[in-house]
Design a protein around this motif. Sequence first.
Motif, mmCIF file in Angstrom:
data_model
loop_
_atom_site.group_PDB
_atom_site.id
_atom_site.type_symbol
_atom_site.label_atom_id
_atom_site.label_comp_id
_atom_site.label_asym_id
_atom_site.label_seq_id
_atom_site.Cartn_x
_atom_site.Cartn_y
_atom_site.Cartn_z
ATOM 1 N N LEU A 153 13.390 -55.446 25.702
ATOM 2 C CA LEU A 153 12.078 -54.840 25.468
ATOM 3 C C LEU A 153 11.495 -55.405 24.180
ATOM 4 C CD1 LEU A 153 12.988 -51.117 26.097
ATOM 5 C CD2 LEU A 153 11.539 -52.528 27.557
ATOM 6 N N GLU A 154 10.179 -55.520 24.156
ATOM 7 C CA GLU A 154 9.539 -55.939 22.923
ATOM 8 C C GLU A 154 9.122 -54.687 22.162
ATOM 9 O OE1 GLU A 154 6.405 -58.614 23.919
ATOM 10 O OE2 GLU A 154 7.844 -60.220 24.339
ATOM 11 N N VAL A 155 9.610 -54.546 20.954
ATOM 12 C CA VAL A 155 9.262 -53.363 20.163
ATOM 13 C C VAL A 155 8.871 -53.787 18.740
ATOM 14 C CG1 VAL A 155 10.715 -51.708 21.404
ATOM 15 C CG2 VAL A 155 11.698 -53.022 19.542
ATOM 16 N N GLY A 156 7.963 -53.035 18.156
ATOM 17 C CA GLY A 156 7.568 -53.274 16.765
ATOM 18 C C GLY A 156 8.205 -52.232 15.866
ATOM 19 N N PHE A 157 7.872 -52.305 14.580
ATOM 20 C CA PHE A 157 8.411 -51.338 13.624
ATOM 21 C C PHE A 157 8.119 -49.902 14.041
ATOM 22 C CE2 PHE A 157 8.242 -54.948 10.606
ATOM 23 C CZ PHE A 157 9.524 -54.849 10.106
ATOM 24 N N GLU A 158 6.865 -49.684 14.465
ATOM 25 C CA GLU A 158 6.472 -48.310 14.769
ATOM 26 C C GLU A 158 7.249 -47.748 15.937
ATOM 27 O OE1 GLU A 158 2.279 -47.767 15.085
ATOM 28 O OE2 GLU A 158 1.971 -48.554 13.047
ATOM 29 N N GLN A 159 7.425 -48.573 16.956
ATOM 30 C CA GLN A 159 8.164 -48.074 18.114
ATOM 31 C C GLN A 159 9.615 -47.775 17.768
ATOM 32 O OE1 GLN A 159 6.891 -50.976 20.936
ATOM 33 N NE2 GLN A 159 6.818 -49.375 22.518
ATOM 34 N N LEU A 160 10.184 -48.592 16.896
ATOM 35 C CA LEU A 160 11.563 -48.325 16.479
ATOM 36 C C LEU A 160 11.655 -46.959 15.810
ATOM 37 C CD1 LEU A 160 12.648 -51.817 15.096
ATOM 38 C CD2 LEU A 160 13.591 -50.652 17.090
ATOM 39 N N HIS A 161 10.569 -46.570 15.130
ATOM 40 C CA HIS A 161 10.573 -45.262 14.462
ATOM 41 C C HIS A 161 10.392 -44.114 15.420
ATOM 42 C CE1 HIS A 161 10.498 -47.362 10.662
ATOM 43 N NE2 HIS A 161 10.878 -46.212 10.148
ATOM 44 N N GLU A 162 9.859 -44.416 16.592
ATOM 45 C CA GLU A 162 9.621 -43.337 17.557
ATOM 46 C C GLU A 162 10.777 -43.178 18.539
ATOM 47 O OE1 GLU A 162 5.947 -44.684 19.097
ATOM 48 O OE2 GLU A 162 4.847 -44.143 17.279
ATOM 49 N N LEU A 163 11.814 -43.965 18.390
ATOM 50 C CA LEU A 163 12.938 -43.871 19.334
ATOM 51 C C LEU A 163 13.652 -42.527 19.191
ATOM 52 C CD1 LEU A 163 14.553 -47.405 18.983
ATOM 53 C CD2 LEU A 163 13.281 -46.517 20.928
ATOM 54 N N PRO A 164 14.161 -41.998 20.297
ATOM 55 C CA PRO A 164 14.899 -40.723 20.227
ATOM 56 C C PRO A 164 16.124 -40.862 19.327
ATOM 57 C CG PRO A 164 14.487 -41.347 22.517
ATOM 58 C CD PRO A 164 14.098 -42.521 21.668
ATOM 59 N N SER A 208 23.177 -53.434 14.740
ATOM 60 C CA SER A 208 23.526 -54.658 14.028
ATOM 61 C C SER A 208 22.357 -55.349 13.361
ATOM 62 C CB SER A 208 24.253 -55.631 14.960
ATOM 63 O OG SER A 208 23.430 -55.969 16.049
ATOM 64 N N GLU A 209 21.170 -55.363 13.990
ATOM 65 C CA GLU A 209 20.160 -56.247 13.405
ATOM 66 C C GLU A 209 18.721 -55.745 13.433
ATOM 67 O OE1 GLU A 209 19.493 -59.856 15.703
ATOM 68 O OE2 GLU A 209 20.881 -59.139 17.216
ATOM 69 N N LEU A 210 18.481 -54.547 13.969
ATOM 70 C CA LEU A 210 17.093 -54.076 14.017
ATOM 71 C C LEU A 210 16.796 -53.093 12.879
ATOM 72 C CD1 LEU A 210 16.621 -53.519 17.860
ATOM 73 C CD2 LEU A 210 15.664 -55.352 16.439
ATOM 74 N N PRO A 211 15.558 -53.078 12.382
ATOM 75 C CA PRO A 211 15.198 -52.150 11.299
ATOM 76 C C PRO A 211 14.904 -50.751 11.841
ATOM 77 C CG PRO A 211 13.323 -53.546 11.833
ATOM 78 C CD PRO A 211 14.458 -54.002 12.717
ATOM 79 N N ALA A 212 15.900 -50.142 12.472
ATOM 80 C CA ALA A 212 15.727 -48.806 13.052
ATOM 81 C C ALA A 212 15.995 -47.756 11.977
ATOM 82 C CB ALA A 212 16.685 -48.623 14.216
ATOM 83 N N PRO A 213 15.361 -46.588 12.093
ATOM 84 C CA PRO A 213 15.604 -45.513 11.116
ATOM 85 C C PRO A 213 17.072 -45.067 11.179
ATOM 86 C CG PRO A 213 13.796 -44.951 12.610
ATOM 87 C CD PRO A 213 14.425 -46.190 13.144
ATOM 88 N N PRO A 214 17.568 -44.500 10.078
ATOM 89 C CA PRO A 214 18.980 -44.089 10.028
ATOM 90 C C PRO A 214 19.397 -43.191 11.191
ATOM 91 C CG PRO A 214 17.989 -43.921 7.855
ATOM 92 C CD PRO A 214 16.886 -44.282 8.787
ATOM 93 N N ALA A 215 18.553 -42.241 11.563
ATOM 94 C CA ALA A 215 18.943 -41.305 12.627
ATOM 95 C C ALA A 215 19.079 -42.025 13.966
ATOM 96 C CB ALA A 215 17.919 -40.178 12.737
ATOM 97 N N VAL A 216 18.248 -43.047 14.178
ATOM 98 C CA VAL A 216 18.310 -43.794 15.434
ATOM 99 C C VAL A 216 19.560 -44.683 15.461
ATOM 100 C CG1 VAL A 216 17.154 -45.522 16.863
ATOM 101 C CG2 VAL A 216 15.818 -43.717 15.763
#
Lengths: 301, 190
Positions: A153-164, A208-216
């Motif tokens: 999937l193509e995701v940006g910073f914002e979408q990474l922040h909206e992940l469950p 491993s490599e995505l800038p996902a929030p800590p909870a994600v």
Amino acid sequence: MDDLQTLATLLAAPEPSPQAAGRSLRRLQQRISRPRRSRRTGRLAAGMSLAAAAAAAAVVISSTAAPTAVPNGPPSASVQLTADQVLLAAAATAELQREGPGTYWFVKISSGDSAGGESWTARDGRRWMRGTKTAGEVVELGGPPVPFRLGGLEVGFEQLHELPAEPAALQDWISDRLRHDDVRTSAGALDAAGRARSVLYGLVSLVSELPAPPAVRAAAFRALATYPGVESLGAVDGGQGLLIPDPHAETPERSPLRLVVDPATSRVRNTNFFVSADGGVAFGVSKPVTIEARWTDTLPD
Amino acid sequence: MTANASAEGTDADLDARLRSEPELFTVVHNRYFRDIYRYAAGRLDAQSAEDIAAETFLTAFDQRERFDPGRGGLRPWLFGIATNLIARHRRKEARHYAALSRLTPEPDAEGPENRVVTSVTAQRMQPHLAKAMAELSPGERDVLLLIALAQLSYEEVGEALGISPGTVGSRLSRARLKLQKVVEQEDIHG
């Protein structure tokens, strides 16, 4: 229906929220990091940050200290952290980390002695790369903002922040989006097995490599802990080695995925699987690659 | 989360290491928080349940010297601690059952507070829940709910409460008799 079962039905309560579990875990970690009354380290420890506390909590896990023998306990030689203990400890550490400030999300993938590829992604999606393809120069990629890849999937910073931030919901989100977006590979549309494979790749990318929030990231570690047959290799250079079998791997050498996780930092140090800066899925078949992923404020000259 | 689905062998490893490596209590927490929370939330409101569950792990950590893997498992020990903490909230517990008794089953009810009760036996027992629970002694209630809610075995309930399996058995049968009586009486008179 049996009366005990009836009673259980009547009293059945909803699941605790991930937030409630997180609050409780933080209280426990603070208590664990609190100094013993007999020691005179009160002030020092009181100033210890949560992240330091988490690191302290996990340090034991990455060391190989001989356990004390306990009467009636199992022989100490058999003591080794299981794979799910490693993943859950990494999740607990990840959860306590604050999201790094920084201008660029930096990812460096190297294999053995070669420098490998580096990328810097600004929050607006602009990306710079340096690697063999750019002859060692830092080059900005032209064109529209380059999204990150999450299991195809193509995701940006914002979408990474909206992940469950809940393991099952996170897996469902990736799987649903794969179906909805009709993601295709060179082999055509993804079937159920392809989606399952992509979900696994996505989870590995998150830790491993995505800038996902800590909870994600924590949720992704917990989701990986639910995979059947994950094996622990024990302490290896850089952390704890794990093998994650992929029942839907396209070729035999693509399973199991091999990760080296450091529970003290929650970072993945080595892996045989990664997504390159241009979005390709890559396997370090001959030798594992080392991943460095963090926020930074500067681009190299 | 199914991460706690690992074999008992790993639990034994964990049990044995807790005293020397108290940091592993975070692993214990992640493995059992849900179970302890749901047990407490069956007996108290959600907020109290969260407090009880959090307190359970803090207490377990503080009392880790007293945990003896040779005398029983980690899970019953944690449920024993939670049960002791719940005992401080008798009135709150009674109010919780009273609130559940008053719930009217509505097929289109939504939200966790409007739990839909589908089975006929459950519908029959529900209005009498508060009365039935009030008839039980605290010891009988603990045994009953550790078995019904936490699904502990007789032996584990014994470990949790520090009583013999025989006592567990007799308390359970007394509790079930009382429960049955209340539901039947209320059906006739109520």
